[in-house]
Design a protein around this motif. Structure first.
Motif, PDB file in Angstrom:
ATOM      1  N   ARG A  41      53.077  15.710  69.632  1.00 52.21           N
ATOM      2  CA  ARG A  41      52.413  14.922  70.676  1.00 52.21           C
ATOM      3  C   ARG A  41      53.127  13.586  70.851  1.00 52.21           C
ATOM      4  O   ARG A  41      53.402  13.157  71.968  1.00 52.21           O
ATOM      5  CB  ARG A  41      50.946  14.702  70.305  1.00 52.21           C
ATOM      6  CG  ARG A  41      50.201  13.774  71.239  1.00 52.21           C
ATOM      7  CD  ARG A  41      48.789  13.455  70.686  1.00 52.21           C
ATOM      8  NE  ARG A  41      48.080  12.521  71.519  1.00 52.21           N
ATOM      9  CZ  ARG A  41      48.117  11.199  71.362  1.00 52.21           C
ATOM     10  NH1 ARG A  41      48.844  10.664  70.402  1.00 52.21           N
ATOM     11  NH2 ARG A  41      47.434  10.415  72.166  1.00 52.21           N
ATOM     12  N   ASP A  42      53.431  12.904  69.733  1.00 55.18           N
ATOM     13  CA  ASP A  42      54.150  11.628  69.805  1.00 55.18           C
ATOM     14  C   ASP A  42      55.527  11.814  70.441  1.00 55.18           C
ATOM     15  O   ASP A  42      55.973  10.989  71.238  1.00 55.18           O
ATOM     16  CB  ASP A  42      54.327  11.018  68.412  1.00 55.18           C
ATOM     17  CG  ASP A  42      53.035  10.490  67.828  1.00 55.18           C
ATOM     18  OD1 ASP A  42      52.296   9.786  68.552  1.00 55.18           O
ATOM     19  OD2 ASP A  42      52.778  10.775  66.650  1.00 55.18           O
ATOM     20  N   ARG A  43      56.200  12.896  70.074  1.00 61.84           N
ATOM     21  CA  ARG A  43      57.527  13.173  70.636  1.00 61.84           C
ATOM     22  C   ARG A  43      57.438  13.327  72.149  1.00 61.84           C
ATOM     23  O   ARG A  43      58.233  12.777  72.899  1.00 61.84           O
ATOM     24  CB  ARG A  43      58.118  14.439  70.006  1.00 61.84           C
ATOM     25  CG  ARG A  43      59.500  14.770  70.509  1.00 61.84           C
ATOM     26  CD  ARG A  43      59.985  16.118  69.960  1.00 61.84           C
ATOM     27  NE  ARG A  43      61.223  16.492  70.611  1.00 61.84           N
ATOM     28  CZ  ARG A  43      61.309  17.029  71.826  1.00 61.84           C
ATOM     29  NH1 ARG A  43      60.217  17.294  72.522  1.00 61.84           N
ATOM     30  NH2 ARG A  43      62.484  17.323  72.352  1.00 61.84           N
ATOM     31  N   THR A  44      56.446  14.079  72.625  1.00 64.58           N
ATOM     32  CA  THR A  44      56.253  14.276  74.063  1.00 64.58           C
ATOM     33  C   THR A  44      55.918  12.953  74.739  1.00 64.58           C
ATOM     34  O   THR A  44      56.454  12.634  75.801  1.00 64.58           O
ATOM     35  CB  THR A  44      55.139  15.302  74.320  1.00 64.58           C
ATOM     36  OG1 THR A  44      55.527  16.540  73.732  1.00 64.58           O
ATOM     37  CG2 THR A  44      54.878  15.487  75.804  1.00 64.58           C
ATOM     38  N   ARG A  45      55.056  12.154  74.109  1.00 63.58           N
ATOM     39  CA  ARG A  45      54.690  10.855  74.671  1.00 63.58           C
ATOM     40  C   ARG A  45      55.907   9.937  74.748  1.00 63.58           C
ATOM     41  O   ARG A  45      56.076   9.205  75.726  1.00 63.58           O
ATOM     42  CB  ARG A  45      53.555  10.221  73.873  1.00 63.58           C
ATOM     43  CG  ARG A  45      52.206  10.921  74.097  1.00 63.58           C
ATOM     44  CD  ARG A  45      51.103  10.315  73.238  1.00 63.58           C
ATOM     45  NE  ARG A  45      50.764   8.973  73.644  1.00 63.58           N
ATOM     46  CZ  ARG A  45      49.784   8.650  74.500  1.00 63.58           C
ATOM     47  NH1 ARG A  45      49.056   9.620  75.050  1.00 63.58           N
ATOM     48  NH2 ARG A  45      49.539   7.399  74.800  1.00 63.58           N
ATOM     49  N   LEU A  46      56.765   9.969  73.732  1.00 64.30           N
ATOM     50  CA  LEU A  46      57.975   9.152  73.761  1.00 64.30           C
ATOM     51  C   LEU A  46      58.888   9.608  74.900  1.00 64.30           C
ATOM     52  O   LEU A  46      59.425   8.788  75.650  1.00 64.30           O
ATOM     53  CB  LEU A  46      58.707   9.213  72.415  1.00 64.30           C
ATOM     54  CG  LEU A  46      60.028   8.448  72.351  1.00 64.30           C
ATOM     55  CD1 LEU A  46      59.825   6.958  72.643  1.00 64.30           C
ATOM     56  CD2 LEU A  46      60.676   8.652  70.985  1.00 64.30           C
ATOM     57  N   LYS A  47      59.051  10.901  75.029  1.00 67.66           N
ATOM     58  CA  LYS A  47      59.891  11.454  76.099  1.00 67.66           C
ATOM     59  C   LYS A  47      59.370  11.013  77.466  1.00 67.66           C
ATOM     60  O   LYS A  47      60.139  10.564  78.332  1.00 67.66           O
ATOM     61  CB  LYS A  47      59.906  12.978  76.000  1.00 67.66           C
ATOM     62  CG  LYS A  47      60.741  13.680  77.030  1.00 67.66           C
ATOM     63  CD  LYS A  47      60.696  15.181  76.803  1.00 67.66           C
ATOM     64  CE  LYS A  47      61.556  15.924  77.787  1.00 67.66           C
ATOM     65  NZ  LYS A  47      61.547  17.376  77.525  1.00 67.66           N
ATOM     66  N   LEU A  48      58.065  11.106  77.688  1.00 73.89           N
ATOM     67  CA  LEU A  48      57.469  10.716  78.964  1.00 73.89           C
ATOM     68  C   LEU A  48      57.530   9.202  79.165  1.00 73.89           C
ATOM     69  O   LEU A  48      57.729   8.723  80.290  1.00 73.89           O
ATOM     70  CB  LEU A  48      56.028  11.219  79.048  1.00 73.89           C
ATOM     71  CG  LEU A  48      55.871  12.744  79.096  1.00 73.89           C
ATOM     72  CD1 LEU A  48      54.403  13.135  78.997  1.00 73.89           C
ATOM     73  CD2 LEU A  48      56.509  13.315  80.352  1.00 73.89           C
ATOM     74  N   THR A  49      57.388   8.449  78.091  1.00 73.65           N
ATOM     75  CA  THR A  49      57.491   6.988  78.171  1.00 73.65           C
ATOM     76  C   THR A  49      58.885   6.577  78.621  1.00 73.65           C
ATOM     77  O   THR A  49      59.046   5.747  79.525  1.00 73.65           O
ATOM     78  CB  THR A  49      57.171   6.345  76.803  1.00 73.65           C
ATOM     79  OG1 THR A  49      55.808   6.629  76.466  1.00 73.65           O
ATOM     80  CG2 THR A  49      57.390   4.846  76.818  1.00 73.65           C
ATOM     81  N   LEU A  50      59.899   7.165  78.009  1.00 73.70           N
ATOM     82  CA  LEU A  50      61.276   6.829  78.366  1.00 73.70           C
ATOM     83  C   LEU A  50      61.589   7.247  79.803  1.00 73.70           C
ATOM     84  O   LEU A  50      62.274   6.531  80.534  1.00 73.70           O
ATOM     85  CB  LEU A  50      62.248   7.462  77.378  1.00 73.70           C
ATOM     86  CG  LEU A  50      62.125   6.938  75.946  1.00 73.70           C
ATOM     87  CD1 LEU A  50      62.985   7.751  74.994  1.00 73.70           C
ATOM     88  CD2 LEU A  50      62.462   5.453  75.870  1.00 73.70           C
ATOM     89  N   ARG A  51      61.072   8.377  80.213  1.00 71.55           N
ATOM     90  CA  ARG A  51      61.257   8.827  81.597  1.00 71.55           C
ATOM     91  C   ARG A  51      60.580   7.850  82.555  1.00 71.55           C
ATOM     92  O   ARG A  51      61.143   7.459  83.576  1.00 71.55           O
ATOM     93  CB  ARG A  51      60.693  10.232  81.783  1.00 71.55           C
ATOM     94  CG  ARG A  51      60.963  10.804  83.162  1.00 71.55           C
ATOM     95  CD  ARG A  51      60.486  12.222  83.294  1.00 71.55           C
ATOM     96  NE  ARG A  51      61.209  13.084  82.378  1.00 71.55           N
ATOM     97  CZ  ARG A  51      60.753  14.246  81.928  1.00 71.55           C
ATOM     98  NH1 ARG A  51      59.591  14.704  82.316  1.00 71.55           N
ATOM     99  NH2 ARG A  51      61.470  14.975  81.106  1.00 71.55           N
TER     100      ARG A  51
END
Length: 134
Positions: free
Chosen positions: A47-57
């Protein structure tokens, strides 16, 4: 697929610094669990990994951290949260307008540059011909 990640793994995967990841954690965008005897070792979930990916995007697209947080909340909320979906759509529409204006500006600039380049090439070619004939 790995369901737990270290800060080093995520930093390497997304080409960001561990400091940036800790900053996003401080901003409430990530919430790793803690492990180890002192509880200092951060362990990030899928979940954190996905949130980081979406944050950077979102950052690449010009969203503020507050807007990203709101969008992530919508992403993870039940699908029947009408007010959140309206807020999400309004944010997306604002950013779409900005990006479309930027795209128009970029296209106009590229056209201008192509014209300047063509003019410079003609001048160079004419100057080269005149030099040869002199």
């Amino acid at each position: 697929m790995n369901t737990q990640f270290t800060i080093t793994e995520l930093a390497r995967e997304f080409d960001v610094t561990p400091r940036a990841i800790r900053f996003y954690e401080d901003q409430g965008l990530l919430s790793p669990s803690r492990e180890g005897s002192s509880g200092l070792r951060r362990v990030y979930s899928a979940r954190d990994r996905t949130r980081l990916k979406l944050t950077l995007r979102g950052k690449r697209l010009g969203f503020t951290l507050s807007e990203i947080r709101d969008l992530l909340d919508v992403y993870e909320s039940p699908t029947d949260t009408v007010p959140q979906l309206h807020a999400f759509l309004a944010t997306v529409a604002r950013h779409r307008d900005v990006l479309e204006r930027q795209l128009e500006d970029l296209n106009a600039t590229l056209e201008d540059l192509a014209q300047y380049e063509a003019q410079a090439r003609v001048l160079l070619e004419n100057g080269t011909r005149e030099t040869r004939h002199a």
